[in-house]
Design a protein around this motif. Structure first.
Motif, PDB file in Angstrom:
ATOM      1  N   GLY A   1      71.870  -5.574 -47.680  1.00 17.52           N
ATOM      2  CA  GLY A   1      70.744  -6.462 -47.930  1.00 17.52           C
ATOM      3  C   GLY A   1      69.775  -6.558 -46.774  1.00 17.52           C
ATOM      4  N   THR A   2      70.030  -5.841 -45.676  1.00 19.52           N
ATOM      5  CA  THR A   2      69.111  -5.858 -44.532  1.00 19.52           C
ATOM      6  C   THR A   2      67.767  -5.264 -44.931  1.00 19.52           C
ATOM      7  N   ASP A   3      66.707  -5.975 -44.631  1.00 23.00           N
ATOM      8  CA  ASP A   3      65.343  -5.552 -44.964  1.00 23.00           C
ATOM      9  C   ASP A   3      64.870  -4.543 -43.916  1.00 23.00           C
ATOM     10  N   ALA A   4      64.768  -3.286 -44.329  1.00 26.86           N
ATOM     11  CA  ALA A   4      64.392  -2.225 -43.381  1.00 26.86           C
ATOM     12  C   ALA A   4      63.026  -2.476 -42.766  1.00 26.86           C
ATOM     13  N   ARG A   5      62.082  -2.916 -43.569  1.00 28.64           N
ATOM     14  CA  ARG A   5      60.731  -3.135 -43.051  1.00 28.64           C
ATOM     15  C   ARG A   5      60.700  -4.259 -42.020  1.00 28.64           C
ATOM     16  N   ALA A   6      61.515  -5.283 -42.244  1.00 26.58           N
ATOM     17  CA  ALA A   6      61.559  -6.376 -41.278  1.00 26.58           C
ATOM     18  C   ALA A   6      62.133  -5.898 -39.946  1.00 26.58           C
ATOM     19  N   VAL A   7      63.171  -5.058 -40.011  1.00 27.54           N
ATOM     20  CA  VAL A   7      63.766  -4.529 -38.778  1.00 27.54           C
ATOM     21  C   VAL A   7      62.747  -3.690 -38.015  1.00 27.54           C
ATOM     22  N   LEU A   8      62.090  -2.787 -38.706  1.00 26.42           N
ATOM     23  CA  LEU A   8      61.134  -1.898 -38.052  1.00 26.42           C
ATOM     24  C   LEU A   8      59.930  -2.663 -37.517  1.00 26.42           C
ATOM     25  N   SER A   9      59.507  -3.686 -38.241  1.00 30.68           N
ATOM     26  CA  SER A   9      58.396  -4.512 -37.752  1.00 30.68           C
ATOM     27  C   SER A   9      58.792  -5.267 -36.493  1.00 30.68           C
ATOM     28  N   ALA A  10      60.061  -5.659 -36.413  1.00 33.81           N
ATOM     29  CA  ALA A  10      60.543  -6.353 -35.223  1.00 33.81           C
ATOM     30  C   ALA A  10      60.554  -5.436 -34.002  1.00 33.81           C
ATOM     31  N   VAL A  11      60.699  -4.148 -34.240  1.00 32.33           N
ATOM     32  CA  VAL A  11      60.652  -3.182 -33.144  1.00 32.33           C
ATOM     33  C   VAL A  11      59.227  -3.038 -32.623  1.00 32.33           C
ATOM     34  N   SER A  12      58.273  -2.830 -33.519  1.00 31.77           N
ATOM     35  CA  SER A  12      56.904  -2.540 -33.096  1.00 31.77           C
ATOM     36  C   SER A  12      56.104  -3.786 -32.740  1.00 31.77           C
ATOM     37  N   GLY A  13      56.511  -4.958 -33.274  1.00 36.27           N
ATOM     38  CA  GLY A  13      55.747  -6.183 -33.034  1.00 36.27           C
ATOM     39  C   GLY A  13      55.501  -6.488 -31.561  1.00 36.27           C
ATOM     40  N   PRO A  14      56.528  -6.468 -30.712  1.00 38.26           N
ATOM     41  CA  PRO A  14      56.292  -6.754 -29.289  1.00 38.26           C
ATOM     42  C   PRO A  14      55.363  -5.748 -28.617  1.00 38.26           C
ATOM     43  N   LEU A  15      55.380  -4.517 -29.096  1.00 32.86           N
ATOM     44  CA  LEU A  15      54.529  -3.485 -28.500  1.00 32.86           C
ATOM     45  C   LEU A  15      53.069  -3.728 -28.871  1.00 32.86           C
ATOM     46  N   TYR A  16      52.832  -4.078 -30.136  1.00 33.28           N
ATOM     47  CA  TYR A  16      51.461  -4.381 -30.558  1.00 33.28           C
ATOM     48  C   TYR A  16      50.953  -5.659 -29.890  1.00 33.28           C
ATOM     49  N   TYR A  17      51.828  -6.616 -29.660  1.00 34.24           N
ATOM     50  CA  TYR A  17      51.424  -7.836 -28.976  1.00 34.24           C
ATOM     51  C   TYR A  17      50.879  -7.505 -27.593  1.00 34.24           C
ATOM     52  N   ARG A  18      51.547  -6.612 -26.908  1.00 31.61           N
ATOM     53  CA  ARG A  18      51.085  -6.227 -25.568  1.00 31.61           C
ATOM     54  C   ARG A  18      49.762  -5.468 -25.634  1.00 31.61           C
ATOM     55  N   LEU A  19      49.599  -4.652 -26.660  1.00 38.24           N
ATOM     56  CA  LEU A  19      48.344  -3.907 -26.810  1.00 38.24           C
ATOM     57  C   LEU A  19      47.181  -4.843 -27.098  1.00 38.24           C
ATOM     58  N   LEU A  20      47.387  -5.797 -27.999  1.00 35.84           N
ATOM     59  CA  LEU A  20      46.279  -6.589 -28.538  1.00 35.84           C
ATOM     60  C   LEU A  20      46.108  -7.957 -27.907  1.00 35.84           C
ATOM     61  N   ALA A  21      47.160  -8.503 -27.313  1.00 35.13           N
ATOM     62  CA  ALA A  21      47.083  -9.880 -26.841  1.00 35.13           C
ATOM     63  C   ALA A  21      47.297 -10.015 -25.336  1.00 35.13           C
ATOM     64  N   SER A  22      48.481  -9.672 -24.869  1.00 34.33           N
ATOM     65  CA  SER A  22      48.800  -9.972 -23.464  1.00 34.33           C
ATOM     66  C   SER A  22      48.287  -8.939 -22.473  1.00 34.33           C
ATOM     67  N   SER A  23      48.116  -7.700 -22.932  1.00 31.39           N
ATOM     68  CA  SER A  23      47.727  -6.571 -22.056  1.00 31.39           C
ATOM     69  C   SER A  23      48.784  -6.256 -21.012  1.00 31.39           C
ATOM     70  N   ASP A  24      49.990  -6.782 -21.192  1.00 34.72           N
ATOM     71  CA  ASP A  24      51.088  -6.392 -20.315  1.00 34.72           C
ATOM     72  C   ASP A  24      51.442  -4.936 -20.584  1.00 34.72           C
ATOM     73  N   PRO A  25      51.999  -4.253 -19.590  1.00 29.70           N
ATOM     74  CA  PRO A  25      52.299  -2.827 -19.780  1.00 29.70           C
ATOM     75  C   PRO A  25      53.340  -2.582 -20.868  1.00 29.70           C
ATOM     76  N   ILE A  26      53.144  -1.508 -21.600  1.00 34.74           N
ATOM     77  CA  ILE A  26      54.140  -1.060 -22.574  1.00 34.74           C
ATOM     78  C   ILE A  26      54.957   0.019 -21.879  1.00 34.74           C
ATOM     79  N   ASP A  27      55.993  -0.423 -21.179  1.00 39.13           N
ATOM     80  CA  ASP A  27      56.787   0.495 -20.365  1.00 39.13           C
ATOM     81  C   ASP A  27      58.164   0.709 -20.978  1.00 39.13           C
ATOM     82  N   ASP A  28      58.992   1.474 -20.279  1.00 39.06           N
ATOM     83  CA  ASP A  28      60.299   1.819 -20.831  1.00 39.06           C
ATOM     84  C   ASP A  28      61.182   0.589 -21.006  1.00 39.06           C
ATOM     85  N   THR A  29      61.053  -0.372 -20.100  1.00 37.49           N
ATOM     86  CA  THR A  29      61.826  -1.605 -20.228  1.00 37.49           C
ATOM     87  C   THR A  29      61.456  -2.336 -21.512  1.00 37.49           C
TER      88      THR A  29
END
Length: 221
Positions: A155-183
């Motif tokens: 019952g795990t929602d695949a789209r929700a999992v994948l969105s949770a992966v990319s969400g923090p990266l897009y936040y850095r791109l669009l909002a905080s401008s913090d680096p998107i690094d390996d960490t």
């Protein structure tokens, strides 16, 4: 409906028409990355692509039409999912691909422009939703595989999992401008993996109701 009347992004032409499309979309992408959606001009695109202005206006009609077809082209070229054998490794691979796109000097600016277009034009917004639908659908099998291996509950929602992966990266791109690094990449993948294993993304009615009644049940599967 003939090619000239078809909605942008709905026709997959071949031959000379395909070459024209490729040239126009390449120029459109460059101008979007350089100046943003507000400065995208069909006449300038036509001149830079060495294509007749009438052809560009007839086929794409508006700047939003260009963005729509550009996103369709990007979706066609998106990379297929990778099966590494573990959920964490799969999601880390996904996070790295997203990060590579967002940190690329051209592609990162291009995505900012496309997202900006989507906030003010419904045609562009619909095209952006279709783009991400393709990407999420392409990577959904890695979640299904994790369920089969017992790494995530049924019952795990695949789209929700994948969105949770990319969400923090897009936040850095669009909002905080913090680096998107390996960490950041590894943390996003690890957090989504832990949440998936704990059943956070299970969407069956019974499980959701149980979580609402007893939040402490999360992670007890």
């Amino acid at each position: 409906m003939d090619h000239d009347e078809a909605a942008p992004g709905s026709v997959r032409p071949g031959g000379r028409t395909a070459r024209i499309r490729a040239a126009v979309l390449r120029v459109a992408g460059d101008l979007l990355a350089e100046r943003g959606f507000g400065a995208l001009d069909l006449g300038e695109v036509a001149a830079a692509a060495q294509v007749g202005k009438t052809t560009v206006y007839r086929r794409w009609r508006t700047p939003a039409g260009l963005v729509t077809d550009l996103l369709a082209d990007m979706a066609e070229q998106s990379l297929s999912h990778v099966d590494t054998g573990t959920l964490l490794a799969d999601l880390t691979t996904n996070a790295r691909l997203v990060a590579e796109t967002l940190t690329d000097p051209r592609q990162g600016r291009l995505f900012r422009a496309v997202i900006a277009a989507a906030t003010c034009d419904e045609t562009a917004a619909a095209a952006l939703r279709r783009f991400y639908d393709v990407r999420l659908t392409e990577w959904a099998p890695c979640i299904a595989a994790a369920i089969r291996r017992g790494e995530a509950p049924p019952g795990t929602d695949a789209r929700a999992v994948l969105s949770a992966v990319s969400g923090p990266l897009y936040y850095r791109l669009l909002a905080s401008s913090d680096p998107i690094d390996d960490t950041t990449i590894c943390a996003a993948a690890a957090a989504a993996t832990c949440a998936a294993r704990a059943g956070v993304f299970v969407t069956t009615t019974e499980t959701v109701a149980s979580k609402l009644r007893d939040p402490s049940s999360v992670g007890a599967q």
